[in-house]
Design a protein around this motif. Sequence first.
Motif, PDB file in Angstrom:
ATOM      1  N   ALA A 106       0.855  -1.185   0.000  1.00 31.46           N
ATOM      2  CA  ALA A 106       0.000   0.000   0.000  1.00 31.46           C
ATOM      3  C   ALA A 106       0.892   1.236   0.000  1.00 31.46           C
ATOM      4  CB  ALA A 106      -0.929   0.009   1.219  1.00 31.46           C
ATOM      5  N   ASP A 107       0.285   2.378  -0.234  1.00 32.68           N
ATOM      6  CA  ASP A 107       0.974   3.651  -0.148  1.00 32.68           C
ATOM      7  C   ASP A 107       1.635   3.767   1.235  1.00 32.68           C
ATOM      8  OD1 ASP A 107       0.794   6.637   0.886  1.00 32.68           O
ATOM      9  OD2 ASP A 107       0.846   6.751  -1.294  1.00 32.68           O
ATOM     10  N   PRO A 108       2.841   4.356   1.318  1.00 32.57           N
ATOM     11  CA  PRO A 108       3.519   4.454   2.622  1.00 32.57           C
ATOM     12  C   PRO A 108       2.702   5.137   3.703  1.00 32.57           C
ATOM     13  CG  PRO A 108       5.060   4.953   0.857  1.00 32.57           C
ATOM     14  CD  PRO A 108       3.705   4.831   0.219  1.00 32.57           C
ATOM     15  N   ARG A 109       1.856   6.073   3.326  1.00 35.35           N
ATOM     16  CA  ARG A 109       1.017   6.727   4.333  1.00 35.35           C
ATOM     17  C   ARG A 109       0.055   5.717   4.954  1.00 35.35           C
ATOM     18  NH1 ARG A 109       1.461   9.390  -0.307  1.00 35.35           N
ATOM     19  NH2 ARG A 109       2.252  11.524  -0.397  1.00 35.35           N
ATOM     20  N   LEU A 110      -0.507   4.847   4.090  1.00 37.30           N
ATOM     21  CA  LEU A 110      -1.395   3.805   4.604  1.00 37.30           C
ATOM     22  C   LEU A 110      -0.621   2.785   5.420  1.00 37.30           C
ATOM     23  CD1 LEU A 110      -3.679   3.156   1.483  1.00 37.30           C
ATOM     24  CD2 LEU A 110      -4.085   4.686   3.407  1.00 37.30           C
ATOM     25  N   ALA A 111       0.592   2.466   4.980  1.00 44.03           N
ATOM     26  CA  ALA A 111       1.412   1.525   5.727  1.00 44.03           C
ATOM     27  C   ALA A 111       1.730   2.062   7.116  1.00 44.03           C
ATOM     28  CB  ALA A 111       2.700   1.234   4.956  1.00 44.03           C
ATOM     29  N   ARG A 112       2.077   3.342   7.181  1.00 42.63           N
ATOM     30  CA  ARG A 112       2.360   3.969   8.475  1.00 42.63           C
ATOM     31  C   ARG A 112       1.118   3.943   9.366  1.00 42.63           C
ATOM     32  NH1 ARG A 112       6.719   5.529  11.487  1.00 42.63           N
ATOM     33  NH2 ARG A 112       5.582   4.127  12.850  1.00 42.63           N
ATOM     34  N   ALA A 113      -0.042   4.215   8.751  1.00 46.67           N
ATOM     35  CA  ALA A 113      -1.284   4.204   9.522  1.00 46.67           C
ATOM     36  C   ALA A 113      -1.607   2.805  10.024  1.00 46.67           C
ATOM     37  CB  ALA A 113      -2.430   4.733   8.669  1.00 46.67           C
ATOM     38  N   LEU A 114      -1.270   1.776   9.244  1.00 41.56           N
ATOM     39  CA  LEU A 114      -1.483   0.409   9.713  1.00 41.56           C
ATOM     40  C   LEU A 114      -0.633   0.125  10.943  1.00 41.56           C
ATOM     41  CD1 LEU A 114      -2.608  -2.489   9.295  1.00 41.56           C
ATOM     42  CD2 LEU A 114      -0.603  -2.927   7.855  1.00 41.56           C
ATOM     43  N   LEU A 115       0.620   0.557  10.887  1.00 42.25           N
ATOM     44  CA  LEU A 115       1.520   0.293  12.016  1.00 42.25           C
ATOM     45  C   LEU A 115       1.087   1.059  13.262  1.00 42.25           C
ATOM     46  CD1 LEU A 115       4.930   0.473  10.097  1.00 42.25           C
ATOM     47  CD2 LEU A 115       3.505  -1.534  10.556  1.00 42.25           C
ATOM     48  N   ASP A 116       0.798   2.363  13.104  1.00 49.49           N
ATOM     49  CA  ASP A 116       0.389   3.155  14.265  1.00 49.49           C
ATOM     50  C   ASP A 116      -1.029   2.821  14.711  1.00 49.49           C
ATOM     51  OD1 ASP A 116       2.797   4.404  14.351  1.00 49.49           O
ATOM     52  OD2 ASP A 116       2.142   6.247  13.373  1.00 49.49           O
ATOM     53  N   GLY A 117      -1.919   2.616  13.736  1.00 52.00           N
ATOM     54  CA  GLY A 117      -3.309   2.320  14.077  1.00 52.00           C
ATOM     55  C   GLY A 117      -3.468   1.025  14.818  1.00 52.00           C
ATOM     56  N   SER A 118      -2.565   0.076  14.561  1.00 50.45           N
ATOM     57  CA  SER A 118      -2.656  -1.201  15.267  1.00 50.45           C
ATOM     58  C   SER A 118      -2.495  -1.015  16.762  1.00 50.45           C
ATOM     59  CB  SER A 118      -1.591  -2.164  14.739  1.00 50.45           C
ATOM     60  OG  SER A 118      -1.812  -2.451  13.379  1.00 50.45           O
ATOM     61  N   ARG A 119      -1.688  -0.026  17.172  1.00 50.93           N
ATOM     62  CA  ARG A 119      -1.499   0.244  18.602  1.00 50.93           C
ATOM     63  C   ARG A 119      -2.733   0.913  19.209  1.00 50.93           C
ATOM     64  NH1 ARG A 119       3.695   0.457  20.768  1.00 50.93           N
ATOM     65  NH2 ARG A 119       2.522   1.051  22.626  1.00 50.93           N
ATOM     66  N   LEU A 120      -3.473   1.625  18.374  1.00 51.55           N
ATOM     67  CA  LEU A 120      -4.603   2.401  18.892  1.00 51.55           C
ATOM     68  C   LEU A 120      -5.912   1.634  18.862  1.00 51.55           C
ATOM     69  CD1 LEU A 120      -3.854   5.855  17.226  1.00 51.55           C
ATOM     70  CD2 LEU A 120      -3.187   5.050  19.495  1.00 51.55           C
ATOM     71  N   VAL A 121      -6.140   0.876  17.802  1.00 50.50           N
ATOM     72  CA  VAL A 121      -7.445   0.226  17.635  1.00 50.50           C
ATOM     73  C   VAL A 121      -7.331  -1.281  17.476  1.00 50.50           C
ATOM     74  CG1 VAL A 121      -8.388   2.297  16.567  1.00 50.50           C
ATOM     75  CG2 VAL A 121      -7.469   0.472  15.111  1.00 50.50           C
ATOM     76  N   GLY A 122      -6.100  -1.810  17.473  1.00 50.91           N
ATOM     77  CA  GLY A 122      -5.901  -3.242  17.295  1.00 50.91           C
ATOM     78  C   GLY A 122      -5.555  -3.569  15.858  1.00 50.91           C
ATOM     79  N   PRO A 123      -4.750  -4.609  15.617  1.00 54.75           N
ATOM     80  CA  PRO A 123      -4.298  -4.937  14.263  1.00 54.75           C
ATOM     81  C   PRO A 123      -5.433  -5.235  13.288  1.00 54.75           C
ATOM     82  CG  PRO A 123      -2.965  -6.081  15.897  1.00 54.75           C
ATOM     83  CD  PRO A 123      -4.110  -5.470  16.639  1.00 54.75           C
ATOM     84  N   VAL A 124      -6.457  -5.944  13.734  1.00 53.27           N
ATOM     85  CA  VAL A 124      -7.521  -6.339  12.803  1.00 53.27           C
ATOM     86  C   VAL A 124      -8.314  -5.122  12.345  1.00 53.27           C
ATOM     87  CG1 VAL A 124      -9.636  -7.680  12.536  1.00 53.27           C
ATOM     88  CG2 VAL A 124      -7.673  -8.669  13.741  1.00 53.27           C
ATOM     89  N   SER A 125      -8.729  -4.266  13.289  1.00 50.02           N
ATOM     90  CA  SER A 125      -9.502  -3.078  12.916  1.00 50.02           C
ATOM     91  C   SER A 125      -8.688  -2.155  12.023  1.00 50.02           C
ATOM     92  CB  SER A 125      -9.953  -2.330  14.170  1.00 50.02           C
ATOM     93  OG  SER A 125     -10.901  -3.078  14.889  1.00 50.02           O
ATOM     94  N   ALA A 126      -7.411  -1.982  12.343  1.00 48.76           N
ATOM     95  CA  ALA A 126      -6.557  -1.147  11.502  1.00 48.76           C
ATOM     96  C   ALA A 126      -6.426  -1.751  10.115  1.00 48.76           C
ATOM     97  CB  ALA A 126      -5.183  -0.974  12.137  1.00 48.76           C
ATOM     98  N   ALA A 127      -6.246  -3.063  10.028  1.00 42.22           N
ATOM     99  CA  ALA A 127      -6.109  -3.729   8.739  1.00 42.22           C
ATOM    100  C   ALA A 127      -7.392  -3.624   7.921  1.00 42.22           C
ATOM    101  CB  ALA A 127      -5.726  -5.191   8.945  1.00 42.22           C
ATOM    102  N   GLU A 128      -8.537  -3.665   8.588  1.00 42.18           N
ATOM    103  CA  GLU A 128      -9.811  -3.535   7.863  1.00 42.18           C
ATOM    104  C   GLU A 128      -9.903  -2.182   7.166  1.00 42.18           C
ATOM    105  OE1 GLU A 128     -12.843  -6.374  10.411  1.00 42.18           O
ATOM    106  OE2 GLU A 128     -12.594  -4.275  10.999  1.00 42.18           O
ATOM    107  N   VAL A 129      -9.500  -1.135   7.853  1.00 49.36           N
ATOM    108  CA  VAL A 129      -9.573   0.200   7.256  1.00 49.36           C
ATOM    109  C   VAL A 129      -8.560   0.333   6.118  1.00 49.36           C
ATOM    110  CG1 VAL A 129      -9.383   2.673   7.680  1.00 49.36           C
ATOM    111  CG2 VAL A 129     -10.364   1.177   9.439  1.00 49.36           C
ATOM    112  N   ILE A 130      -7.315  -0.117   6.333  1.00 50.96           N
ATOM    113  CA  ILE A 130      -6.286   0.015   5.306  1.00 50.96           C
ATOM    114  C   ILE A 130      -6.629  -0.819   4.086  1.00 50.96           C
ATOM    115  CG2 ILE A 130      -3.843  -0.335   4.789  1.00 50.96           C
ATOM    116  CD1 ILE A 130      -4.555   2.024   6.692  1.00 50.96           C
ATOM    117  N   ALA A 131      -7.175  -2.017   4.265  1.00 53.02           N
ATOM    118  CA  ALA A 131      -7.585  -2.846   3.136  1.00 53.02           C
ATOM    119  C   ALA A 131      -8.661  -2.149   2.308  1.00 53.02           C
ATOM    120  CB  ALA A 131      -8.090  -4.200   3.623  1.00 53.02           C
TER     121      ALA A 131
END
Length: 840
Positions: free
Chosen positions: A427-452
Amino acid sequence: MGLDLTAIGAGLPFAEALPDLRAALSGHGVAVVQAPPGSGKTTLAPPLLAEQVDGRVVVTGPRRVTVRSAARRLAHLTGTEIGDVVGYTVRGERHVRRGTRIEFVTPGVLVRRLLADPELAGTAAVVLDEVHERGLESDLLLGMLAEVRQLRDLPLVAMSATLDAAAIAHLLGGAPVVDSEGALHPLEITWAPPAGPRTDERGVTREFLEHVAATAAHHHGSKGGDTLVFVPGAREVDRVVESLGSRLQGVEVLPLHGRLTPREQDRATGEGGDASRIIVSTDLAESSLTVPGVRLVVDACLSREPRRDAARDMSGLVTVQASRASMTQRAGRAARLGPGRAVRLIEESSWARAPEHVTPQIATADLTETALTLAAWGSPRGEGMPLLTAPPGPAMTAAESTLRALGLVDEDGRITSDGEAASRVPADPRLARALLDGSRLVGPVSAAEVIATLADDHRSTDGDLDRLVADLRSGAAPASARWRREVERLTRLVPPAGRGARPSTVEPRDLSAATGLVTALAHPGRIAGRVGDGPTYLLASGTRAALPAGSPLRHHEWIVVADVARAEGRVAAGTGAVIRLAAALTRDEAETAGAGLRVREVRADLGGQRVTAREVDALGAIELSSTPVRADAQTGAAAVARALATHGLGLLRWSPAADTLRRRLAVLHHHLGEPWPDVSDEALAARLDEWLGLELQRVATGTPLGRIDLADPLRRLLPWPEATRLDELAPERLPVPSGSTVSVTWPAHDDPSAAPVLAVKLQECFGLAQTPRLVDGRVPVLFHLLSPARRPLAVTDDLASFWSGPYAQVRAEMRGRYPKHPWPEDPWSAPATARTTRRM
């Protein structure tokens, strides 16, 4: 299992080129293939390589639909199931077994394999197909694989319908070129330009799309077989399909574009039945995808190219004139089975002016992901790497700046540990960064759902990203199965906790909160606050955009915009953009995701005629709170400069003296050039500090703009010693024979070639034979000779001719009307006067 090239290649023109390709690979291990669409190169080159190597042959295709189609066709020709001898891998879908000999993939899949394993162990050979499309990842693959070949013996074939074969051969170390002409039948080209424009500021016009449909309906069946219609995008495909459906009966009209499901795409690319078909396609069918049975092509002659809007932190596709190479390939689709016809919806002269080749994406697109790939490859900025086109310096600088802000590269452009993790995310690096940071905030699955959701081409009917994610999760949205596979893959790519992501006090309670927060982490510049009570929102980047009517998000004070487009109708005042996809946010979430944009500063504006200032707490351009303060000189000066840059010099007060001086200087610059200064708006704006700096400092600290007289500042631009001749070259007043001095009206500063005007009573000029010439004799004065009531009687720059001719008629008409004023028969000898006859 062996591959029977004779059976596979039956009836394919490229079969004749196989001996040349085999010889090139045997002697050099690399080849460049140039063959037209439909010749069979994609079908035959991979099994030829598989015949020569032990192991898997990986073949790239530019899009998922082309990868699936090519793999299924080759599997069918080999009499095997997909995934057996022939398989494919695209994002979220993989049909490959241990014994698969030929694997079709998208370029992005192979790029990530190379980043994970630069030697590409387990791959025996590579075929890069359709490299002429000049996609970013295909261009990168050429350079990366050229370097891999320096490490190991890797057979490589680069193939295209049209390309600069010599340039690619040179990049691949002098690779031999294998040409195949194909088997083109006679092709008739006709031209059918529309009556109006094809595009306007909103994109492709509805009128032109109706012209496309009408032309296709008129010509369909004229050559037998099916009709293939090319338009630039999915929206245009759907509109033309709808229009054709209302015009024709008994004809199957099918769309073909990347947003369709595989089953819908297969309907268009498969064999038709007894009824004739019209397939309306994007450039999918241009060269990388074969549509059988076509004998007529109708070409809108338009293409879509990526463009980056750095100011808005947004990328998008723009509609442009197609290249001649693209239009040639499209037309060729009509002459594969027999004589065909191509109808181009432009004038023949427009064809001649069209660019020869497609614009490489690397020259126009956002390079943030490319910069991360190059850094992960160990070649920051692509320096020293063999590339067909070098990345533009400014675009690469902007991309690296973005990556540094994301913490993915260091100051030298080298990849960081976070960057390595992000580079593994497709994915775009901005989305990749959001996946990494978002996983800490909302959990890996929820973050992955949004990025996907954001990374793929999922569409929403109402623009509500929250609802779109919910529909994908429940299976109600199209492509939900593919989305779920991608969520699983992204979840696995999230590194273990403890990576050091920034902490947060926000604890989202539901899916909606996760969607907005993760999207805002990816694009903090798109966090938006509502302006007033209407549908307009101000983005943190400074852009204004409006929600469409009926949007379920209109009651939210805060949203984050995932997709925005140029408006196609009336939108809220002050915006030219409509929000196509967004998610709701709370203020806390906005402040968390936008923490890097949070500022507390003094902001000043030139409102009306005076600078006003406020101390603001802001999230980018969005003010959270403000307090009136007095502007300091620097902040006030910046406000004045911004106002003048936005509204121009019309904000300034031009007194009569200043205006006259500017007019005189404009004429001198026009006729004499340097050193007399250019006083156009552009030139004065460029030298603002030089001539108006002192006055602007006064305005910056509180003096109303209207109190500034520009006459003295303008004199600072006068050249010395030439300025001593100003009154001689361009005088403000001129003497006339009556003894009066009369003001010269100099032409407007933006029309300096016009003549200066002297408006004077006719009687004051008796005896004046020689018309005065100013500016070193270059410019004659234009006399406006006036009646005693100061109404124009004559306009001339040749007084001698006037006295000798037209004066007699003026005298006959005026002496009865103005009997108290002299109208002598001989104006040469009569005394000039401003008085009446009695006073004389």
